[in-house]
Design a protein around this motif. Structure first.
Motif, PDB file in Angstrom:
ATOM      1  N   THR A  39      59.901   7.977 -73.039  1.00  0.00           N
ATOM      2  CA  THR A  39      60.021   9.366 -73.512  1.00  0.00           C
ATOM      3  C   THR A  39      60.596   9.391 -74.923  1.00  0.00           C
ATOM      4  OG1 THR A  39      60.307  10.141 -71.247  1.00  0.00           O
ATOM      5  CG2 THR A  39      60.950  11.657 -73.006  1.00  0.00           C
ATOM      6  N   LEU A  65      54.771  18.094 -70.565  1.00  0.00           N
ATOM      7  CA  LEU A  65      55.075  16.701 -70.285  1.00  0.00           C
ATOM      8  C   LEU A  65      54.307  16.287 -69.038  1.00  0.00           C
ATOM      9  CD1 LEU A  65      57.489  17.931 -71.946  1.00  0.00           C
ATOM     10  CD2 LEU A  65      58.843  16.076 -71.018  1.00  0.00           C
ATOM     11  N   THR A  94      56.545  20.586 -66.994  1.00  0.00           N
ATOM     12  CA  THR A  94      56.349  19.183 -66.653  1.00  0.00           C
ATOM     13  C   THR A  94      55.417  19.120 -65.463  1.00  0.00           C
ATOM     14  OG1 THR A  94      58.573  18.680 -67.419  1.00  0.00           O
ATOM     15  CG2 THR A  94      57.500  17.019 -66.043  1.00  0.00           C
TER      16      THR A  94
END
Length: 116
Positions: A39, A65, A94
């Motif tokens: 990340t 993400l 996400t």
């Protein structure tokens, strides 16, 4: 309005700019089997691309993400929280996803404004 393609290839462009909006998907260059490190790597790539496109993380509007393992959610949030511009965080979601390159634990798609 013109469309600017950064490093275009036959299959995709590194980024696309249209109407002063940047579209980019970042992948980690550091492929250790650690979601925190990957990340950090993907976020560093975002910083580099935004600098090339006359922008920065303060101008990110939206981030998605894509995370392979739900168990890495804490690790990716730690890297994100260390990196994101406090008080100027973008909309973010996400998604758990199977990524096409088995070494990737994360990909990050952003939409950002060009600096005025």
């Amino acid at each position: 309005m013109a469309i600017t393609r950064i490093d275009p290839d036959d299959r995709w462009s590194e980024a696309v700019i249209h109407n002063n909006v940047i579209y980019y998907t970042s992948v980690p260059t550091e492929l250790e089997n650690d979601a925190y490190i990957q990340t950090q790597s993907a976020l560093a790539e975002i910083d580099k691309l935004l600098a090339r496109a006359n922008s920065d993380k303060l101008h990110i509007l939206d981030a998605t993400l894509f995370l392979v393992n739900k168990s890495d959610f804490v690790a990716i949030n730690k890297a994100w929280d260390e990196w994101v511009a406090k008080g100027s965080a973008p909309v973010r979601c996400t998604v758990q996803a199977g990524l096409m390159k088995k070494e990737y634990l994360i990909e990050i798609k952003i939409v950002a404004a060009v600096k005025s």
